[in-house]
Design a protein around this motif. Structure first.
Motif, mmCIF file in Angstrom:
data_model
loop_
_atom_site.group_PDB
_atom_site.id
_atom_site.type_symbol
_atom_site.label_atom_id
_atom_site.label_comp_id
_atom_site.label_asym_id
_atom_site.label_seq_id
_atom_site.Cartn_x
_atom_site.Cartn_y
_atom_site.Cartn_z
ATOM 1 N N LYS A 1 0.791 -1.151 -0.131
ATOM 2 C CA LYS A 1 0.172 0.141 -0.177
ATOM 3 C C LYS A 1 0.822 1.166 -0.062
ATOM 4 C CE LYS A 1 -3.556 2.323 2.493
ATOM 5 N NZ LYS A 1 -4.511 2.148 3.724
ATOM 6 N N GLU B 1 2.461 1.508 -3.427
ATOM 7 C CA GLU B 1 1.523 2.231 -4.423
ATOM 8 C C GLU B 1 1.131 3.857 -4.286
ATOM 9 O OE1 GLU B 1 -1.874 -0.398 -3.570
ATOM 10 O OE2 GLU B 1 -1.127 -1.887 -4.906
ATOM 11 N N GLN B 2 1.250 4.071 -3.029
ATOM 12 C CA GLN B 2 0.945 5.401 -2.446
ATOM 13 C C GLN B 2 2.000 6.540 -3.185
ATOM 14 O OE1 GLN B 2 0.250 5.309 1.779
ATOM 15 N NE2 GLN B 2 -2.083 5.068 1.509
ATOM 16 N N LYS B 3 3.212 5.746 -2.942
ATOM 17 C CA LYS B 3 4.459 6.573 -3.394
ATOM 18 C C LYS B 3 4.488 6.923 -4.831
ATOM 19 C CE LYS B 3 7.638 6.224 0.281
ATOM 20 N NZ LYS B 3 8.859 5.845 1.048
ATOM 21 N N ALA B 4 4.229 5.623 -5.567
ATOM 22 C CA ALA B 4 4.187 5.714 -6.909
ATOM 23 C C ALA B 4 2.996 6.822 -7.586
ATOM 24 C CB ALA B 4 3.925 4.287 -7.415
ATOM 25 N N LYS B 5 2.029 6.800 -6.725
ATOM 26 C CA LYS B 5 1.042 7.637 -7.258
ATOM 27 C C LYS B 5 1.285 9.039 -6.872
ATOM 28 C CE LYS B 5 -4.018 8.546 -6.591
ATOM 29 N NZ LYS B 5 -3.827 9.877 -6.604
ATOM 30 N N ALA B 6 1.991 9.341 -5.870
ATOM 31 C CA ALA B 6 2.469 10.800 -5.561
ATOM 32 C C ALA B 6 3.461 11.020 -6.492
ATOM 33 C CB ALA B 6 3.014 10.687 -4.065
ATOM 34 N N LYS C 1 3.738 10.247 -9.668
ATOM 35 C CA LYS C 1 3.110 10.196 -10.891
ATOM 36 C C LYS C 1 2.316 11.682 -10.953
ATOM 37 C CE LYS C 1 -0.438 7.886 -14.113
ATOM 38 N NZ LYS C 1 -1.272 6.894 -13.991
ATOM 39 N N ASP C 2 1.565 11.451 -9.865
ATOM 40 C CA ASP C 2 0.706 13.265 -9.796
ATOM 41 C C ASP C 2 1.675 14.412 -9.915
ATOM 42 O OD1 ASP C 2 -1.564 11.711 -9.778
ATOM 43 O OD2 ASP C 2 -1.756 11.720 -7.300
ATOM 44 N N LYS C 3 3.003 14.185 -9.196
ATOM 45 C CA LYS C 3 4.039 15.332 -9.137
ATOM 46 C C LYS C 3 4.454 15.587 -10.521
ATOM 47 C CE LYS C 3 7.775 16.491 -5.954
ATOM 48 N NZ LYS C 3 8.624 16.094 -4.968
ATOM 49 N N LYS C 4 4.275 14.837 -11.765
ATOM 50 C CA LYS C 4 4.637 15.118 -13.035
ATOM 51 C C LYS C 4 3.951 15.857 -13.624
ATOM 52 C CE LYS C 4 7.614 10.856 -13.667
ATOM 53 N NZ LYS C 4 7.835 9.685 -14.224
#
Length: 84
Positions: free
Chosen positions: A71, A74-79, A81-84
């Motif tokens: 979990k 996944e949260q780090k990957a989403k963060a 991705k959202d940062k880009k």
């Protein structure tokens, strides 16, 4: 990302020696616990005994299980991705 910190605010009231004994007992537990931000206040005298109120933060550490690690990843990957 394989452990969690669990901070707990602690207040101990008693003699200085009782407080030291309490911290020593915590140090002998079968779990890693750090005690930080130790403060002494409200010294009172009752007869030949001095009582103090000791405040601190005890931080216990525990391993995360596989689901928790997944979990967080996944949260780090989403963060990211959202940062880009």
């Amino acid at each position: 990302d394989f452990y969690a910190e669990i901070p707990v605010d602690i207040t101990v009231k008693g003699s200085f020696q009782n407080t030291v004994n309490f911290f020593d007992d915590v140090g002998r537990l079968n779990r890693l616990i750090n005690i930080d931000n130790i403060g002494f206040k409200n010294p009172t005298i009752a007869g030949d005994r001095v009582t103090v109120e000791t405040t601190s933060v005890a931080t216990a550490f525990r391993f995360l299980d596989e689901a928790e690690r997944k979990k967080i990843a996944e949260q780090k990957a989403k963060a990211a991705k959202d940062k880009k």
